[in-house]
Design a protein around this motif. Structure first.
Motif, PDB file in Angstrom:
ATOM      1  N   GLY A 182      40.027  80.944  -4.422  1.00 42.38           N
ATOM      2  CA  GLY A 182      40.534  80.412  -5.687  1.00 42.38           C
ATOM      3  C   GLY A 182      41.544  79.287  -5.533  1.00 42.38           C
ATOM      4  O   GLY A 182      42.172  78.874  -6.505  1.00 42.38           O
ATOM      5  N   LEU A 183      41.699  78.772  -4.320  1.00 49.62           N
ATOM      6  CA  LEU A 183      42.659  77.671  -4.121  1.00 49.62           C
ATOM      7  C   LEU A 183      42.077  76.346  -4.619  1.00 49.62           C
ATOM      8  O   LEU A 183      42.812  75.421  -4.944  1.00 49.62           O
ATOM      9  N   ILE A 184      40.738  76.294  -4.634  1.00 46.48           N
ATOM     10  CA  ILE A 184      40.052  75.094  -5.128  1.00 46.48           C
ATOM     11  C   ILE A 184      39.028  75.584  -6.152  1.00 46.48           C
ATOM     12  O   ILE A 184      38.378  76.599  -5.928  1.00 46.48           O
ATOM     13  N   LYS A 185      38.904  74.877  -7.258  1.00 42.97           N
ATOM     14  CA  LYS A 185      37.869  75.241  -8.230  1.00 42.97           C
ATOM     15  C   LYS A 185      36.642  74.352  -8.001  1.00 42.97           C
ATOM     16  O   LYS A 185      36.772  73.133  -7.835  1.00 42.97           O
ATOM     17  N   PRO A 186      35.461  74.951  -7.953  1.00 43.92           N
ATOM     18  CA  PRO A 186      34.263  74.155  -7.664  1.00 43.92           C
ATOM     19  C   PRO A 186      33.833  73.292  -8.851  1.00 43.92           C
ATOM     20  O   PRO A 186      34.182  73.579 -10.000  1.00 43.92           O
ATOM     21  N   ALA A 187      33.064  72.247  -8.534  1.00 47.65           N
ATOM     22  CA  ALA A 187      32.490  71.400  -9.587  1.00 47.65           C
ATOM     23  C   ALA A 187      31.319  72.118 -10.221  1.00 47.65           C
ATOM     24  O   ALA A 187      31.027  71.931 -11.407  1.00 47.65           O
ATOM     25  N   ASP A 188      30.655  72.957  -9.426  1.00 48.04           N
ATOM     26  CA  ASP A 188      29.461  73.626  -9.932  1.00 48.04           C
ATOM     27  C   ASP A 188      29.184  74.862  -9.071  1.00 48.04           C
ATOM     28  O   ASP A 188      29.644  74.942  -7.933  1.00 48.04           O
ATOM     29  N   GLY A 189      28.440  75.808  -9.622  1.00 49.23           N
ATOM     30  CA  GLY A 189      27.996  76.951  -8.845  1.00 49.23           C
ATOM     31  C   GLY A 189      28.650  78.246  -9.271  1.00 49.23           C
ATOM     32  O   GLY A 189      29.476  78.276 -10.190  1.00 49.23           O
ATOM     33  N   GLN A 190      28.255  79.307  -8.591  1.00 53.21           N
ATOM     34  CA  GLN A 190      28.682  80.653  -8.955  1.00 53.21           C
ATOM     35  C   GLN A 190      29.103  81.408  -7.698  1.00 53.21           C
ATOM     36  O   GLN A 190      28.480  81.263  -6.639  1.00 53.21           O
ATOM     37  N   ILE A 191      30.182  82.188  -7.812  1.00 61.00           N
ATOM     38  CA  ILE A 191      30.619  83.043  -6.699  1.00 61.00           C
ATOM     39  C   ILE A 191      30.734  84.457  -7.243  1.00 61.00           C
ATOM     40  O   ILE A 191      31.723  84.798  -7.890  1.00 61.00           O
ATOM     41  N   MET A 192      29.714  85.269  -7.009  1.00 64.97           N
ATOM     42  CA  MET A 192      29.785  86.651  -7.489  1.00 64.97           C
ATOM     43  C   MET A 192      30.334  87.528  -6.368  1.00 64.97           C
ATOM     44  O   MET A 192      29.813  87.540  -5.252  1.00 64.97           O
ATOM     45  N   TYR A 193      31.411  88.246  -6.684  1.00 68.14           N
ATOM     46  CA  TYR A 193      32.028  89.175  -5.731  1.00 68.14           C
ATOM     47  C   TYR A 193      32.045  90.520  -6.435  1.00 68.14           C
ATOM     48  O   TYR A 193      32.700  90.658  -7.469  1.00 68.14           O
ATOM     49  N   ASN A 194      31.276  91.487  -5.898  1.00 71.84           N
ATOM     50  CA  ASN A 194      30.975  92.695  -6.674  1.00 71.84           C
ATOM     51  C   ASN A 194      30.452  92.243  -8.041  1.00 71.84           C
ATOM     52  O   ASN A 194      29.493  91.494  -8.079  1.00 71.84           O
ATOM     53  N   ASP A 195      31.128  92.615  -9.116  1.00 70.99           N
ATOM     54  CA  ASP A 195      30.619  92.216 -10.435  1.00 70.99           C
ATOM     55  C   ASP A 195      31.398  91.070 -11.043  1.00 70.99           C
ATOM     56  O   ASP A 195      31.246  90.772 -12.226  1.00 70.99           O
ATOM     57  N   THR A 196      32.259  90.452 -10.252  1.00 66.55           N
ATOM     58  CA  THR A 196      33.176  89.464 -10.819  1.00 66.55           C
ATOM     59  C   THR A 196      32.782  88.056 -10.405  1.00 66.55           C
ATOM     60  O   THR A 196      32.494  87.813  -9.237  1.00 66.55           O
ATOM     61  N   ASP A 197      32.788  87.137 -11.359  1.00 70.52           N
ATOM     62  CA  ASP A 197      32.566  85.735 -11.010  1.00 70.52           C
ATOM     63  C   ASP A 197      33.921  85.113 -10.656  1.00 70.52           C
ATOM     64  O   ASP A 197      34.772  84.914 -11.507  1.00 70.52           O
ATOM     65  N   LEU A 198      34.119  84.851  -9.365  1.00 71.02           N
ATOM     66  CA  LEU A 198      35.428  84.368  -8.905  1.00 71.02           C
ATOM     67  C   LEU A 198      35.746  82.964  -9.408  1.00 71.02           C
ATOM     68  O   LEU A 198      36.912  82.563  -9.412  1.00 71.02           O
ATOM     69  N   VAL A 199      34.724  82.226  -9.796  1.00 69.23           N
ATOM     70  CA  VAL A 199      34.980  80.866 -10.296  1.00 69.23           C
ATOM     71  C   VAL A 199      35.905  80.921 -11.516  1.00 69.23           C
ATOM     72  O   VAL A 199      36.703  80.028 -11.753  1.00 69.23           O
ATOM     73  N   HIS A 200      35.794  82.017 -12.261  1.00 73.59           N
ATOM     74  CA  HIS A 200      36.617  82.133 -13.466  1.00 73.59           C
ATOM     75  C   HIS A 200      37.757  83.131 -13.293  1.00 73.59           C
ATOM     76  O   HIS A 200      38.303  83.634 -14.273  1.00 73.59           O
ATOM     77  N   SER A 254      24.643  92.194  -3.274  1.00 75.40           N
ATOM     78  CA  SER A 254      25.499  91.730  -2.174  1.00 75.40           C
ATOM     79  C   SER A 254      26.964  91.900  -2.543  1.00 75.40           C
ATOM     80  O   SER A 254      27.317  91.851  -3.717  1.00 75.40           O
ATOM     81  N   LEU A 255      27.816  92.074  -1.533  1.00 76.41           N
ATOM     82  CA  LEU A 255      29.263  92.112  -1.796  1.00 76.41           C
ATOM     83  C   LEU A 255      29.709  90.742  -2.301  1.00 76.41           C
ATOM     84  O   LEU A 255      30.501  90.626  -3.234  1.00 76.41           O
ATOM     85  N   LEU A 256      29.153  89.710  -1.650  1.00 74.25           N
ATOM     86  CA  LEU A 256      29.506  88.338  -2.022  1.00 74.25           C
ATOM     87  C   LEU A 256      28.209  87.537  -2.129  1.00 74.25           C
ATOM     88  O   LEU A 256      27.395  87.557  -1.204  1.00 74.25           O
ATOM     89  N   ASP A 257      28.034  86.877  -3.269  1.00 76.52           N
ATOM     90  CA  ASP A 257      26.794  86.123  -3.477  1.00 76.52           C
ATOM     91  C   ASP A 257      27.160  84.762  -4.052  1.00 76.52           C
ATOM     92  O   ASP A 257      27.624  84.663  -5.187  1.00 76.52           O
ATOM     93  N   VAL A 258      27.000  83.753  -3.229  1.00 81.47           N
ATOM     94  CA  VAL A 258      27.403  82.391  -3.607  1.00 81.47           C
ATOM     95  C   VAL A 258      26.147  81.587  -3.910  1.00 81.47           C
ATOM     96  O   VAL A 258      25.204  81.581  -3.109  1.00 81.47           O
ATOM     97  N   LYS A 259      26.149  80.944  -5.080  1.00 79.49           N
ATOM     98  CA  LYS A 259      24.944  80.188  -5.476  1.00 79.49           C
ATOM     99  C   LYS A 259      25.290  78.756  -5.857  1.00 79.49           C
ATOM    100  O   LYS A 259      26.183  78.524  -6.674  1.00 79.49           O
ATOM    101  N   ARG A 260      24.580  77.826  -5.227  1.00 82.75           N
ATOM    102  CA  ARG A 260      24.641  76.389  -5.566  1.00 82.75           C
ATOM    103  C   ARG A 260      26.082  75.877  -5.709  1.00 82.75           C
ATOM    104  O   ARG A 260      26.409  75.161  -6.649  1.00 82.75           O
ATOM    105  N   LEU A 261      26.918  76.242  -4.751  1.00 83.52           N
ATOM    106  CA  LEU A 261      28.334  75.895  -4.845  1.00 83.52           C
ATOM    107  C   LEU A 261      28.564  74.430  -4.451  1.00 83.52           C
ATOM    108  O   LEU A 261      28.171  73.998  -3.370  1.00 83.52           O
ATOM    109  N   SER A 262      29.189  73.699  -5.358  1.00 87.28           N
ATOM    110  CA  SER A 262      29.516  72.294  -5.080  1.00 87.28           C
ATOM    111  C   SER A 262      31.003  72.073  -5.266  1.00 87.28           C
ATOM    112  O   SER A 262      31.590  72.541  -6.248  1.00 87.28           O
TER     113      SER A 262
END
Ligand SMILES: Nc1ncnc2c1ncn2[C@@H]1O[C@H](COP(=O)(O)OP(=O)(O)OP(=O)(O)O)[C@@H](O)[C@H]1O
Ligand SMILES: [Mg+2]
Length: 236
Positions: free
Chosen positions: A51-69, A2-10
């Protein structure tokens, strides 16, 4: 992939749990709608993706990049543009200056000019008003400027937060048809809307959000004819 794959985002604001472990995905080329009542967490999702808010938990994969970090200022240069709720144009700057701000991640002058021409072609009103102070534009024109500014960064995906808010029906139709055109030109769209009917009409798929959880997802056309969606979100 997926272009964007969000998992268990809190996401929490202090003790308030605004997003409670949501998962969703956006494929390249799609228009995906996120619908839900006031306070459901729609804007929070877009703010977290940008990236304006950092999540408490979860993963945001955009292409090959984890946007959480990924720091927020780098996210635009990865091809993700955000048209915020309430437009947020720079009121004391002209239309052209606002459009220049949208291109800040790009510094090729020839490319800037051709992108500007593309935006003016899509929004002739912006060209007519290029030297007008943005704060004096009408609400609909400010929405066009916010979209034009986002397009100046050549995004792969555009995140739109309530583009129809406060606009007259004619302007809403115009904005939605521009969103469809932008998508046909290859830009993936994640569309947050209270105007569920309009959003489902142009979207490929949609997710329904209720108090921080996704309660339904599916093909937009099928959700449009779903009895519970019609009652709760389409006022029918
Ligand atoms: N900065 C903040 N501090 C505390 N609570 C917040 C903050 N921002 C949002 N919230 C709360 O988080 C929840 C989700 O808000 P959010 O703005 O994401 O909703 P929304 O679905 O975009 O609503 P709307 O349709 O009204 O724009 C709400 O209960 C809101 O009050
Ligand atoms: Mg919102």
């Amino acid at each position: 992939m997926s272009l964007l794959d969000v998992k268990r985002l809190s996401v929490n604001y202090g003790v308030i749990k605004a997003l409670k472990g949501i998962s969703f995905h956006v494929e390249k080329g799609e228009i995906v709608a996120l619908i839900g009542a006031n306070g459901a967490g729609k804007t929070t999702i877009l703010h977290t993706l940008s990236g304006l808010i950092k999540p408490a938990d979860g993963q945001i994969m955009y292409n090959d990049t984890d946007l959480v970090h990924t720091p927020g200022h780098k996210i635009v240069s990865l091809g993700m543009a955000h048209v915020p709720e309430g437009r947020r144009v720079f009121a004391d700057m002209t239309v052209l200056q606002n459009l220049k701000m949208g291109a800040y991640t790009r510094n090729d002058a020839a490319e800037f000019q051709s992108t500007l021409e593309m935006v003016y072609k899509r929004f002739p009103r912006l060209e007519e008003r290029k030297n007008q102070l943005s704060g004096t534009l009408s609400g609909g024109e400010q929405q066009m400027l916010a979209m034009g500014r986002a397009l100046m960064s050549h995004p792969d995906i555009i995140l739109m937060d309530e583009p129809s808010m406060g606009l007259s029906p004619i302007f809403v139709n115009e904005i939605f048809s521009i969103i469809e055109d932008v998508n046909k030109d290859g830009v993936t769209v994640l569309l947050v809307e209270q105007n569920a009917k309009k959003a489902l009409t142009i979207a490929d798929r949609a997710y329904v959000l209720e108090t921080g959880s996704i309660v339904k997802e599916g093909i937009a056309d099928e959700l449009l004819s779903d009895e519970s969606i019609r009652k709760a979100y389409l006022g029918e």
